[in-house]
Design a protein around this motif. Structure first.
Motif, PDB file in Angstrom:
ATOM      1  N   ALA A  38      -5.021  11.794  -2.255  1.00 19.15           N
ATOM      2  CA  ALA A  38      -4.025  10.776  -2.454  1.00 19.15           C
ATOM      3  C   ALA A  38      -2.900  11.195  -1.343  1.00 19.15           C
ATOM      4  CB  ALA A  38      -3.196  11.177  -3.559  1.00 19.15           C
ATOM      5  N   LYS A  39      -2.585  12.370  -0.855  1.00 20.88           N
ATOM      6  CA  LYS A  39      -1.857  12.755   0.190  1.00 20.88           C
ATOM      7  C   LYS A  39      -2.257  12.435   1.637  1.00 20.88           C
ATOM      8  CE  LYS A  39       1.104  16.556   1.649  1.00 20.88           C
ATOM      9  NZ  LYS A  39       1.613  17.834   1.109  1.00 20.88           N
ATOM     10  N   VAL A  40      -3.697  12.562   2.021  1.00 17.21           N
ATOM     11  CA  VAL A  40      -4.104  12.821   3.467  1.00 17.21           C
ATOM     12  C   VAL A  40      -3.951  11.309   4.053  1.00 17.21           C
ATOM     13  CG1 VAL A  40      -6.082  13.393   5.049  1.00 17.21           C
ATOM     14  CG2 VAL A  40      -5.037  15.131   3.150  1.00 17.21           C
ATOM     15  N   PRO A  41      -3.435  10.897   4.946  1.00 13.98           N
ATOM     16  CA  PRO A  41      -3.575   9.795   5.711  1.00 13.98           C
ATOM     17  C   PRO A  41      -4.700   9.798   6.457  1.00 13.98           C
ATOM     18  CG  PRO A  41      -1.935  11.020   6.713  1.00 13.98           C
ATOM     19  CD  PRO A  41      -2.461  11.757   5.615  1.00 13.98           C
ATOM     20  N   ARG A  42      -5.881   9.243   5.780  1.00 15.88           N
ATOM     21  CA  ARG A  42      -7.281   9.111   6.377  1.00 15.88           C
ATOM     22  C   ARG A  42      -7.176   8.363   7.452  1.00 15.88           C
ATOM     23  NH1 ARG A  42     -11.436  10.842   3.095  1.00 15.88           N
ATOM     24  NH2 ARG A  42     -12.806   8.984   3.746  1.00 15.88           N
ATOM     25  N   HIS A  43      -6.454   7.355   7.571  1.00 11.20           N
ATOM     26  CA  HIS A  43      -6.435   6.396   8.846  1.00 11.20           C
ATOM     27  C   HIS A  43      -5.972   7.016  10.095  1.00 11.20           C
ATOM     28  CE1 HIS A  43      -2.319   6.055   7.447  1.00 11.20           C
ATOM     29  NE2 HIS A  43      -1.773   5.572   8.466  1.00 11.20           N
ATOM     30  N   ARG A  44      -5.140   7.958   9.969  1.00  7.19           N
ATOM     31  CA  ARG A  44      -4.714   8.831  11.164  1.00  7.19           C
ATOM     32  C   ARG A  44      -5.766   9.605  11.938  1.00  7.19           C
ATOM     33  NH1 ARG A  44       1.259  10.684   9.415  1.00  7.19           N
ATOM     34  NH2 ARG A  44       2.169   8.454   9.038  1.00  7.19           N
ATOM     35  N   PHE A  45      -6.817   9.842  11.161  1.00 12.05           N
ATOM     36  CA  PHE A  45      -7.986  10.559  11.588  1.00 12.05           C
ATOM     37  C   PHE A  45      -9.053   9.810  11.961  1.00 12.05           C
ATOM     38  CE2 PHE A  45      -5.314  13.332   8.861  1.00 12.05           C
ATOM     39  CZ  PHE A  45      -5.111  14.531   9.636  1.00 12.05           C
ATOM     40  N   ALA A  46      -9.023   8.488  12.061  1.00 12.01           N
ATOM     41  CA  ALA A  46     -10.006   7.579  12.371  1.00 12.01           C
ATOM     42  C   ALA A  46      -9.414   6.461  12.958  1.00 12.01           C
ATOM     43  CB  ALA A  46     -10.905   7.236  11.267  1.00 12.01           C
ATOM     44  N   GLU A  48     -10.495   4.603  15.634  1.00  9.78           N
ATOM     45  CA  GLU A  48     -11.493   3.574  16.024  1.00  9.78           C
ATOM     46  C   GLU A  48     -11.673   2.648  14.975  1.00  9.78           C
ATOM     47  OE1 GLU A  48     -13.740   7.016  14.508  1.00  9.78           O
ATOM     48  OE2 GLU A  48     -12.196   6.954  15.739  1.00  9.78           O
ATOM     49  N   ALA A  49     -11.689   3.329  13.634  1.00 14.82           N
ATOM     50  CA  ALA A  49     -12.056   2.453  12.423  1.00 14.82           C
ATOM     51  C   ALA A  49     -10.901   1.602  11.759  1.00 14.82           C
ATOM     52  CB  ALA A  49     -12.524   3.596  11.350  1.00 14.82           C
ATOM     53  N   PRO A  50     -11.420   0.623  11.375  1.00 16.49           N
ATOM     54  CA  PRO A  50     -10.563  -0.492  10.768  1.00 16.49           C
ATOM     55  C   PRO A  50      -9.905   0.278   9.766  1.00 16.49           C
ATOM     56  CG  PRO A  50     -12.689  -1.517  10.925  1.00 16.49           C
ATOM     57  CD  PRO A  50     -13.027   0.092  11.354  1.00 16.49           C
ATOM     58  N   LEU A  51      -8.672  -0.270   9.352  1.00 15.59           N
ATOM     59  CA  LEU A  51      -7.965   0.165   8.177  1.00 15.59           C
ATOM     60  C   LEU A  51      -8.729   0.678   6.937  1.00 15.59           C
ATOM     61  CD1 LEU A  51      -5.130   1.741   7.402  1.00 15.59           C
ATOM     62  CD2 LEU A  51      -4.283  -0.548   6.849  1.00 15.59           C
TER      63      LEU A  51
END
Length: 54
Positions: A38-46, A48-51
């Protein structure tokens, strides 16, 4: 859900939906893992990937 609909959703909402889905499937079984997902903003680590894919 269409790509346009996904693009209107915030990363926080998409992450909350992902966590709920993982809990429903039994993939998340502890409060600690749930909190981490719930906490980790996964989109900041990918970047190149779509949101929605992140």
């Amino acid at each position: 859900m269409t790509t346009d609909a996904v693009s209107l959703q915030s990363p926080d909402r998409l992450r909350a939906d992902m966590v709920a889905s993982l809990i429903e499937r039994g993939s998340i079984q502890s409060p600690q893992v749930e909190a981490a997902f719930a906490k980790v903003p996964r989109h900041r680590f990918a970047l190149e990937a779509p949101l929605a894919a992140a």
